[in-house]
Scaffold this active site. Sequence first.
Site, mmCIF file in Angstrom:
data_model
loop_
_atom_site.group_PDB
_atom_site.id
_atom_site.type_symbol
_atom_site.label_atom_id
_atom_site.label_comp_id
_atom_site.label_asym_id
_atom_site.label_seq_id
_atom_site.Cartn_x
_atom_site.Cartn_y
_atom_site.Cartn_z
ATOM 1 N N GLU A 205 0.817 -1.228 0.000
ATOM 2 C CA GLU A 205 0.000 0.000 0.000
ATOM 3 C C GLU A 205 0.843 1.267 0.000
ATOM 4 O OE1 GLU A 205 -2.748 -0.587 3.272
ATOM 5 O OE2 GLU A 205 -3.482 -2.477 2.430
ATOM 6 N N ASN B 294 1.992 -4.956 -3.286
ATOM 7 C CA ASN B 294 0.635 -5.384 -2.921
ATOM 8 C C ASN B 294 -0.215 -4.163 -2.556
ATOM 9 O OD1 ASN B 294 -1.123 -7.702 -2.268
ATOM 10 N ND2 ASN B 294 -0.994 -6.989 -0.141
ATOM 11 N N GLU C 74 -6.163 -10.769 -1.275
ATOM 12 C CA GLU C 74 -7.004 -10.492 -0.091
ATOM 13 C C GLU C 74 -8.475 -10.360 -0.483
ATOM 14 O OE1 GLU C 74 -5.578 -7.139 2.199
ATOM 15 O OE2 GLU C 74 -3.478 -7.679 1.917
ATOM 16 N N ASP D 61 -12.249 -10.151 -0.805
ATOM 17 C CA ASP D 61 -13.560 -10.250 -0.153
ATOM 18 C C ASP D 61 -14.480 -9.245 -0.815
ATOM 19 O OD1 ASP D 61 -12.667 -7.890 1.128
ATOM 20 O OD2 ASP D 61 -12.407 -8.864 3.076
#
Length: 354
Positions: free
Chosen positions: A165, A206, A271, A273
Amino acid sequence: MNRFRMPVLALLSGALLAAGAVTQPASAHTAGPPLRVLADRAGVRIGTAVDMTALAEDRTYRRTTAREFDSVTAENVMKWESVEPQRGVYDWKPADDLVHFARAHGQVVRGHTLVWHSQLPAWLTTGVADGSIDAKELRGILREHITTEVKRYKGRIQQWDVVNEVFEEDGSLRNSIWLQQLGPSYIADAFRWAHAADPKAKLFLNDYNVEGVNAKSTAYYNLAKGLRAQGVPVQGFGIQGHLAIQYGFPGQVAENLARFEALGMQTAFTEVDVRMILPADAEKAATQADYFRRLLDACLGARGCRSFTVWGYTDRYSWVPGVFAGQGAATPMDEEYGRKPAYGAVREGLAAGR
Ligand code: G3I
């Protein structure tokens, strides 16, 4: 076979749908081949973030994690705050436990994460803030952190999220203590130090909101291209995949994966969701399933995408409700491990293969 069985089941599922139920009955919890069996045939790893407290205390969680997944990521316990809560005092136990669990169940481990602006130990952030840790010392601390952690798990980690990030939505570098104190060169340094500590681990950038082509993912593309041109060992681009049905599905996901592959890099969904505004209903669950399937299909459609990880698989332990008030139901299973349409979508996608 009992000739009444099918109609009874059909009636039952019809009644469940009419009641707005979005999961299958309890008897279906272990029906069918596990996801990892299908993933293996499709040539992809199916992973989950693991909550180590749940793994220790919840037998169903432990069994399901072992049964369904062949890749695991520490949701929190490999982060700096966890592994070095006081300067020079390390707590490896929970991270070691995950690595042992993975080995016992034939799973690979994604390491998460070495350099981040969040979940830093207080001794570090206060030391920088009060000036007792200057830039030169901070660089040494970062180098030692990366070297120590990567060496500890050398040979045990398939992919490391080395920097996490680092860009803002507009594609500018995030104004973290790393950028402020060390300048942008900390990114190349981090990859070089990680590579020196474990030359076989695949090293990843990432971030979230980088599924499709946009200013942020383009910043990563340019960064990766520049680093690789200088011989910096960055080998993968991790796309977190935290989606929300109320914001729609991102555009140009396949194109985005393809451009990183064209640089010779691997890609991974790290990740995934898909949250929604609560309460959940059958329509929202269907949209969620569609989003999971589309991300998975994008991965399966890209030769260099060999890893698809969900950020938790049961709503029982999902991070979402604690951060987004009024939202949740973001994972493929409900709080009782009932399979939602999203679980079925992932299973069908894996079964269809590449
Ligand atoms: O461990 C402490 C515990 O000792 C303390 O009593 C308790 C009180 O608040 O907090 C516990 O720490 C929490 C930690 O999760 C472990 O449960 C933190 O407060 C909480 O902020 C932390 O949240 C994690 C979050 O990262 C931190 O930013 C989430 O579980 C985790 O899912 C989330 O994961 C991130 C990825 O690393 C990066 N990408 C986004 C993703 C979702 O935010």
